[in-house]
Motif scaffolding. Structure first.
Motif, PDB file in Angstrom:
ATOM      1  N   ALA A   1       3.769  11.346  -6.796  1.00  0.00           N
ATOM      2  CA  ALA A   1       3.869  10.644  -5.523  1.00  0.00           C
ATOM      3  C   ALA A   1       2.848  11.269  -4.593  1.00  0.00           C
ATOM      4  O   ALA A   1       2.682  12.476  -4.558  1.00  0.00           O
ATOM      5  CB  ALA A   1       5.266  10.800  -4.935  1.00  0.00           C
ATOM      6  N   GLU A   2       2.131  10.400  -3.869  1.00  0.00           N
ATOM      7  CA  GLU A   2       1.151  10.899  -2.905  1.00  0.00           C
ATOM      8  C   GLU A   2       1.799  10.879  -1.531  1.00  0.00           C
ATOM      9  O   GLU A   2       1.684   9.898  -0.788  1.00  0.00           O
ATOM     10  CB  GLU A   2      -0.093  10.024  -2.947  1.00  0.00           C
ATOM     11  CG  GLU A   2      -0.767  10.059  -4.326  1.00  0.00           C
ATOM     12  CD  GLU A   2      -1.795   8.957  -4.476  1.00  0.00           C
ATOM     13  OE1 GLU A   2      -2.440   8.615  -3.466  1.00  0.00           O
ATOM     14  OE2 GLU A   2      -1.932   8.446  -5.600  1.00  0.00           O
TER      15      GLU A   2
ATOM     16  N   GLU B   1       0.747   5.264   5.266  1.00  0.00           N
ATOM     17  CA  GLU B   1       1.067   3.862   4.954  1.00  0.00           C
ATOM     18  C   GLU B   1       2.386   3.464   5.608  1.00  0.00           C
ATOM     19  O   GLU B   1       2.537   2.325   6.077  1.00  0.00           O
ATOM     20  CB  GLU B   1       1.131   3.658   3.432  1.00  0.00           C
ATOM     21  CG  GLU B   1      -0.158   3.990   2.685  1.00  0.00           C
ATOM     22  CD  GLU B   1      -1.350   3.159   3.138  1.00  0.00           C
ATOM     23  OE1 GLU B   1      -1.144   2.134   3.808  1.00  0.00           O
ATOM     24  OE2 GLU B   1      -2.494   3.530   2.819  1.00  0.00           O
TER      25      GLU B   1
ATOM     26  N   GLU C   1       2.077   1.801  -3.446  1.00  0.00           N
ATOM     27  CA  GLU C   1       1.024   2.314  -4.331  1.00  0.00           C
ATOM     28  C   GLU C   1       1.048   3.844  -4.405  1.00  0.00           C
ATOM     29  O   GLU C   1       0.608   4.426  -5.400  1.00  0.00           O
ATOM     30  CB  GLU C   1      -0.350   1.817  -3.854  1.00  0.00           C
ATOM     31  CG  GLU C   1      -1.418   1.956  -4.925  1.00  0.00           C
ATOM     32  CD  GLU C   1      -2.776   1.413  -4.498  1.00  0.00           C
ATOM     33  OE1 GLU C   1      -2.875   0.827  -3.392  1.00  0.00           O
ATOM     34  OE2 GLU C   1      -3.743   1.564  -5.273  1.00  0.00           O
ATOM     35  N   CYS C   2       1.536   4.478  -3.363  1.00  0.00           N
ATOM     36  CA  CYS C   2       1.662   5.950  -3.370  1.00  0.00           C
ATOM     37  C   CYS C   2       2.698   6.431  -4.384  1.00  0.00           C
ATOM     38  O   CYS C   2       2.801   7.624  -4.655  1.00  0.00           O
ATOM     39  CB  CYS C   2       2.033   6.464  -1.979  1.00  0.00           C
ATOM     40  SG  CYS C   2       0.882   5.984  -0.678  1.00  0.00           S
TER      41      CYS C   2
ATOM     42  N   GLN D   1       3.158   4.560  -7.467  1.00  0.00           N
ATOM     43  CA  GLN D   1       2.981   3.578  -8.534  1.00  0.00           C
ATOM     44  C   GLN D   1       3.307   4.134  -9.927  1.00  0.00           C
ATOM     45  O   GLN D   1       4.022   3.510 -10.689  1.00  0.00           O
ATOM     46  CB  GLN D   1       1.547   3.044  -8.514  1.00  0.00           C
ATOM     47  CG  GLN D   1       1.290   1.871  -9.477  1.00  0.00           C
ATOM     48  CD  GLN D   1      -0.070   1.234  -9.252  1.00  0.00           C
ATOM     49  OE1 GLN D   1      -0.917   1.786  -8.552  1.00  0.00           O
ATOM     50  NE2 GLN D   1      -0.287   0.069  -9.829  1.00  0.00           N
TER      51      GLN D   1
ATOM     52  N   GLU E   1       1.344  12.571   1.328  1.00  0.00           N
ATOM     53  CA  GLU E   1       0.558  12.542   2.572  1.00  0.00           C
ATOM     54  C   GLU E   1       0.071  11.119   2.867  1.00  0.00           C
ATOM     55  O   GLU E   1       0.175  10.643   3.996  1.00  0.00           O
ATOM     56  CB  GLU E   1      -0.621  13.517   2.492  1.00  0.00           C
ATOM     57  CG  GLU E   1      -0.220  14.967   2.743  1.00  0.00           C
ATOM     58  CD  GLU E   1       0.705  15.135   3.956  1.00  0.00           C
ATOM     59  OE1 GLU E   1       0.312  14.713   5.057  1.00  0.00           O
ATOM     60  OE2 GLU E   1       1.828  15.648   3.802  1.00  0.00           O
ATOM     61  N   SER E   2      -0.438  10.462   1.826  1.00  0.00           N
ATOM     62  CA  SER E   2      -0.843   9.063   2.016  1.00  0.00           C
ATOM     63  C   SER E   2       0.357   8.200   2.383  1.00  0.00           C
ATOM     64  O   SER E   2       0.245   7.268   3.184  1.00  0.00           O
ATOM     65  CB  SER E   2      -1.466   8.506   0.730  1.00  0.00           C
ATOM     66  OG  SER E   2      -2.550   9.289   0.323  1.00  0.00           O
ATOM     67  N   ALA E   3       1.498   8.522   1.802  1.00  0.00           N
ATOM     68  CA  ALA E   3       2.700   7.719   2.068  1.00  0.00           C
ATOM     69  C   ALA E   3       3.048   7.731   3.554  1.00  0.00           C
ATOM     70  O   ALA E   3       3.469   6.707   4.112  1.00  0.00           O
ATOM     71  CB  ALA E   3       3.880   8.235   1.241  1.00  0.00           C
TER      72      ALA E   3
ATOM     73  N   GLU F   1       0.839  -1.209   0.000  1.00  0.00           N
ATOM     74  CA  GLU F   1       0.000   0.000   0.000  1.00  0.00           C
ATOM     75  C   GLU F   1       0.871   1.255   0.000  1.00  0.00           C
ATOM     76  O   GLU F   1       0.528   2.261  -0.635  1.00  0.00           O
ATOM     77  CB  GLU F   1      -0.935  -0.014   1.212  1.00  0.00           C
ATOM     78  CG  GLU F   1      -1.927  -1.170   1.124  1.00  0.00           C
ATOM     79  CD  GLU F   1      -2.997  -1.151   2.206  1.00  0.00           C
ATOM     80  OE1 GLU F   1      -3.121  -0.141   2.915  1.00  0.00           O
ATOM     81  OE2 GLU F   1      -3.713  -2.170   2.338  1.00  0.00           O
ATOM     82  N   LEU F   2       1.985   1.183   0.692  1.00  0.00           N
ATOM     83  CA  LEU F   2       2.939   2.296   0.654  1.00  0.00           C
ATOM     84  C   LEU F   2       3.473   2.495  -0.764  1.00  0.00           C
ATOM     85  O   LEU F   2       3.539   3.613  -1.280  1.00  0.00           O
ATOM     86  CB  LEU F   2       4.090   2.004   1.627  1.00  0.00           C
ATOM     87  CG  LEU F   2       5.294   2.927   1.591  1.00  0.00           C
ATOM     88  CD1 LEU F   2       4.914   4.368   1.897  1.00  0.00           C
ATOM     89  CD2 LEU F   2       6.365   2.441   2.580  1.00  0.00           C
TER      90      LEU F   2
END
Lengths: 105, 105, 105, 105
Positions: free
Chosen positions: C48-49, C56, C41-42, C44, C51-53, C38-39
């Motif tokens: 790069a995402e 995760e 995927e930030c 992919q 904040e989501s990273a 899932e990390l």
């Protein structure tokens, strides 16, 4: 049961070694993740080790075929069925040239 | 170039969305790992979500087929070639019924 | 037993929910792989995402701390011990500015 | 900037080898997935290789610390913040003794 010459060879390889007892769906899923990590290692830093990547991809595919067999599904069929869903989730007009996930289109 | 009806469908799906530019070998390898993780999630704790597993397996396979296509190899051929190597690394008499790695047989 | 305020909070969170029974070392290792996916995927495709990273990454770290606890090791100690080994495997003069693996230096 | 003796050692190890240039967030995320796969390999079939698992866990943790550093976050803080969210998503009375995901409680 899916008929496929490659699958037949894989089944025989497993049977001859009595490895079927290790191949629970959960263990095969782990094996796919493990081999996917080895494949990713070919692209870890700068550059890419493409020859190694082919071998590691073969390992991922091998466990995918064994898991499909264990789950009783045909690899080509599940890929096609999933593609059908993806066509709905990613309409051409909304997703053209964009890498956004379907829930952000 | 590999001829395969499923691959043809995948190629068309990608082409229609102009997604080929995202599909570097490295990005496809990442995608395989990501989807392998989602597949593994179906077996995370007790129990197993087999219906979801089929869909996630389809996702792993899809990216494997796209990467094989990008690397110019035939999936069936690389699996067969790798199996040939595995036969040498894991002779039946040494590996029968054992999950040990080849360097510990 | 490692004393650490974060670990204490994690232990309490798990205990209050009676989740310890799910947390075998093998299940925690699976969970680390799942969250690592899932990390990833930030990162992919393009972009790069971040904040989501961070979230995760927190999930990966959480399961790492729980696994260290289960294995009876101190996270700081095993990282330091491994670093000591890496210093030997990657001498500065051979590895400076290079991403090659130690067996190819 | 996070102050931590282990992180200081990691930073020095990287700086001495001029490896910072390889450590983009995306590459560190890949490295976490790769090492998570090696950790999972310790639990692939029957049995578990716990000594190896400690070393592989150290590798996962190392890259997690480096990524946290790169993202400018404190590992302890993000774990605590995420735990706070998990407490809301998994109320004790709904999740006690159950491994179900929060959206299925």
């Amino acid at each position: 049961m899916v008929q496929d010459p490659v699958l037949d060879e894989l089944r025989q390889f497993v049977r001859e070694r009595d490895w079927g007892k290790f191949h629970t769906p959960g263990n095969l899923a782990k094996s796919i993740s493990i081999e996917a990590g080895e494949l990713l290692e070919c692209f870890q830093w700068d550059g890419a080790e493409l020859e190694s990547a082919k071998e590691e991809l073969a390992d991922v595919l091998t466990y995918c075929l064994l898991l499909a067999d264990k789950l009783g599904v045909d690899p080509a069929e599940i890929v096609t069925a999933k593609l059908e869903k993806s066509r709905d989730k990613y309409p051409v007009e909304k997703s053209y040239g964009r890498s956004a996930k379907y829930d952000r289109l």
